[in-house]
Design a protein around this motif. Structure first.
Motif, mmCIF file in Angstrom:
data_model
loop_
_atom_site.group_PDB
_atom_site.id
_atom_site.type_symbol
_atom_site.label_atom_id
_atom_site.label_comp_id
_atom_site.label_asym_id
_atom_site.label_seq_id
_atom_site.Cartn_x
_atom_site.Cartn_y
_atom_site.Cartn_z
ATOM 1 N N PHE A 1 13.214 -8.217 30.175
ATOM 2 C CA PHE A 1 12.458 -9.439 29.910
ATOM 3 C C PHE A 1 10.974 -9.121 29.751
ATOM 4 N N GLY A 2 10.448 -8.296 30.643
ATOM 5 C CA GLY A 2 9.034 -7.975 30.635
ATOM 6 C C GLY A 2 8.594 -7.231 29.391
ATOM 7 N N ARG A 3 9.515 -6.532 28.747
ATOM 8 C CA ARG A 3 9.164 -5.776 27.539
ATOM 9 C C ARG A 3 8.777 -6.703 26.385
ATOM 10 N N TYR A 4 9.169 -7.965 26.483
ATOM 11 C CA TYR A 4 8.838 -8.916 25.422
ATOM 12 C C TYR A 4 7.526 -9.658 25.696
ATOM 13 N N ILE A 5 6.822 -9.262 26.730
ATOM 14 C CA ILE A 5 5.570 -9.930 27.095
ATOM 15 C C ILE A 5 4.443 -8.906 27.102
ATOM 16 N N LYS A 6 3.385 -9.217 26.392
ATOM 17 C CA LYS A 6 2.222 -8.346 26.358
ATOM 18 C C LYS A 6 0.977 -9.213 26.441
ATOM 19 N N ASN A 7 0.193 -9.003 27.487
ATOM 20 C CA ASN A 7 -1.032 -9.787 27.695
ATOM 21 C C ASN A 7 -0.745 -11.289 27.687
ATOM 22 N N ASP A 8 0.315 -11.682 28.397
ATOM 23 C CA ASP A 8 0.708 -13.089 28.519
ATOM 24 C C ASP A 8 1.083 -13.722 27.190
ATOM 25 N N SER A 9 1.449 -12.912 26.221
ATOM 26 C CA SER A 9 1.896 -13.418 24.933
ATOM 27 C C SER A 9 3.251 -12.823 24.588
ATOM 28 N N PHE A 10 4.032 -13.565 23.814
ATOM 29 C CA PHE A 10 5.345 -13.084 23.391
ATOM 30 C C PHE A 10 5.181 -11.943 22.406
ATOM 31 N N ASN A 11 5.878 -10.850 22.669
ATOM 32 C CA ASN A 11 5.835 -9.686 21.799
ATOM 33 C C ASN A 11 7.194 -9.541 21.125
ATOM 34 N N PRO A 12 7.313 -9.902 19.855
ATOM 35 C CA PRO A 12 8.616 -9.841 19.188
ATOM 36 C C PRO A 12 9.091 -8.429 18.892
ATOM 37 N N ASN A 13 8.236 -7.423 19.138
ATOM 38 C CA ASN A 13 8.584 -6.039 18.849
ATOM 39 C C ASN A 13 8.464 -5.205 20.119
ATOM 40 N N PRO A 14 9.398 -5.354 21.046
ATOM 41 C CA PRO A 14 9.278 -4.664 22.339
ATOM 42 C C PRO A 14 9.313 -3.145 22.248
ATOM 43 N N SER A 15 9.745 -2.620 21.105
ATOM 44 C CA SER A 15 9.767 -1.172 20.980
ATOM 45 C C SER A 15 8.377 -0.569 21.004
ATOM 46 N N THR A 16 7.365 -1.395 20.833
ATOM 47 C CA THR A 16 5.983 -0.907 20.845
ATOM 48 C C THR A 16 5.452 -0.737 22.268
ATOM 49 N N ILE A 17 6.259 -1.137 23.260
ATOM 50 C CA ILE A 17 5.822 -1.050 24.647
ATOM 51 C C ILE A 17 6.706 -0.066 25.397
ATOM 52 N N GLU A 18 6.104 0.787 26.167
ATOM 53 C CA GLU A 18 6.872 1.742 26.971
ATOM 54 C C GLU A 18 7.678 1.012 28.029
ATOM 55 N N PRO A 19 8.943 1.407 28.286
ATOM 56 C CA PRO A 19 9.753 0.767 29.327
ATOM 57 C C PRO A 19 9.183 1.039 30.699
#
Length: 438
Positions: free
Chosen positions: A420-438
């Motif tokens: 779930f957290g992978r889809y959140i970046k800086n309190d915004s929805f991130n539709p591309n979670p692959s851009t964030i490290e697990p």
């Protein structure tokens, strides 16, 4: 009659020296407004915001009284003193139709507080109507037409409803005071000194332009910082989901709701009358919610408990183009065991701080006019760079809400927290979670 006064934290004293006004204040329909909050869910964020529609309506009346008093004395060449009582009454009664948790309630049950305002004023069965007909048989219809924006004298209408009117001026100052947020403060004294009636509306002297400018900025700040606060909107969404669940359960559990929340039955059955509407207020609804906490339905009981005990949903910002992609978050919420229909939701808030008159729009706005030294009229944004920057621009955001538990790391939430957290970046929805490290 002898003058009556109400002590008020915003206007110091509210003066009543007309028997019609005093009788209206003492009517049962107006006294009901004591039990309706001005900003229902804002108090969950700004705890001082417990003020009522009653105090706001008194404040709007007081501003209208002050303005008409000035007009009666100084501008009889363009203002008819016979319009003053009508203006004050319309100011006093402009919100008489607001109901319990007004906007949230009316969205779900398809009620309209403006329609109820007109009905309370014009229905022969109300105390309000009986008092108004003492002035003249057609007086209730005149008052309703002012509130409905159809009264022919635009001076009266604009004092009650325009981009700078008695209603907005009071609620900005009042909400600012009770929330302890200073954003809504502006120079009311100066505005009252420079307001003028003109042939087809209201205008302001050029030497008071900066006070009007300050009012526009204050309104913008209050919307961005107070009215659109994420936590207040979370509680509004939670209330919407709670009432939605109750409405869904009613056909299968009528006995429970007849026992726990009888005044809501006409709304569940879509057979409500004016008297049913007036029987509800915020206190009645809160009592019902506390009763629903004991329901056998786990969702109803949990949502009621969350609302009563301020268990605020968490939210993330999202862009309109990504709205369909939010389904992945709903699926993760469902995996934990929450029903996404009741435990997720979208809340969209946008505001237009100021705009010029655009007749092609379905609801064109009245411009704020500034009287120049030569007597000509100029539209406010043509003179003020600050207002120009806000003119025609819409401000706000879109938020997706979900249970705060989704971000916990303990027990059953631990398995989905990372996903779930992978889809959140800086309190915004991130539709591309692959851009964030697990």
């Amino acid at each position: 009659m002898n003058e009556k006064v109400f002590r008020d934290p915003v206007h110091n004293y509210i003066h009543v020296n007309n028997q019609i006004i005093y009788d209206l204040i003492n009517s049962r329909e107006f006294q009901r407004l004591r039990r309706i909050k001005q900003v229902p869910t804002t108090s969950f964020t700004f705890h001082g915001a417990e003020h009522s529609r009653f105090s706001h309506c008194l404040g709007v009346y007081e501003l209208a009284r002050k303005v008409t008093e000035i007009f009666d004395k100084q501008y009889t060449d363009v203002w008819n003193p016979d319009e003053s009582l009508l203006t004050m009454v319309a100011a006093l009664l402009h919100d008489i139709g607001h109901g319990a948790y007004s906007h949230t309630f009316e969205h779900l049950f398809d009620t309209d507080h403006e329609a109820y305002t007109r009905e309370i004023i014009t229905n022969p069965e109300t105390e309000i109507n009986a008092i108004l007909t003492k002035v003249a048989p057609d007086f209730p219809e005149k008052v309703a037409s002012v509130i409905n924006h159809t009264y022919p004298n635009k001076q009266v209408v604009e004092l009650i409803s325009s981009q700078i009117d008695c209603d907005r001026m009071d609620y900005l100052l009042r909400d600012s005071y009770y929330t302890a947020a200073s954003y809504g403060n502006f120079d009311l004294t100066r505005i009252l000194r420079v307001i003028r009636p003109i042939e087809n509306g209201i205008a302001f002297s050029r030497n008071g332009m900066h006070a009007v400018e300050d009012y526009i900025v204050s309104r913008f700040q209050m919307y961005m910082q107070v009215y659109f606060h994420p936590a207040s909107r979370a509680m509004e969404l939670l209330l919407q989901k709670l009432l939605h669940r109750a409405k869904h359960l009613y056909p299968a559990q009528p006995h429970f709701f007849q026992q726990s929340s009888p005044h809501l039955i006409p709304f569940f059955e879509e057979s409500n009358t004016l008297q049913d509407y007036l029987a509800l207020d915020d206190g009645v609804m809160n009592t019902y919610f506390q009763t629903w906490m004991t329901s056998d339905d786990d969702i109803l009981a949990d949502l009621a408990s969350r609302f009563i005990n301020r268990k605020v949903f968490k939210s993330v910002l999202f862009d309109q183009v990504d709205e369909e992609k939010l389904a992945v978050l709903r699926d993760l919420v469902a995996q934990v065991g929450f029903d996404p229909e009741y435990y997720t939701g979208i809340h969209i808030n946008f505001d237009l701080p100021y705009d010029i008159y655009r007749p092609e729009h379905s609801n064109p706005r009245t411009e704020i006019k500034i009287i120049q030294k030569d007597g000509s009229l100029a539209e406010l944004s043509s003179l003020s760079p600050i207002v120009q920057a806000l003119t025609g621009s819409v401000h706000g955001d879109r938020r997706f809400y979900f249970p705060k538990e989704m971000l916990r790391t303990d027990d059953l939430f631990a398995d989905v927290k990372t996903s779930f957290g992978r889809y959140i970046k800086n309190d915004s929805f991130n539709p591309n979670p692959s851009t964030i490290e697990p």
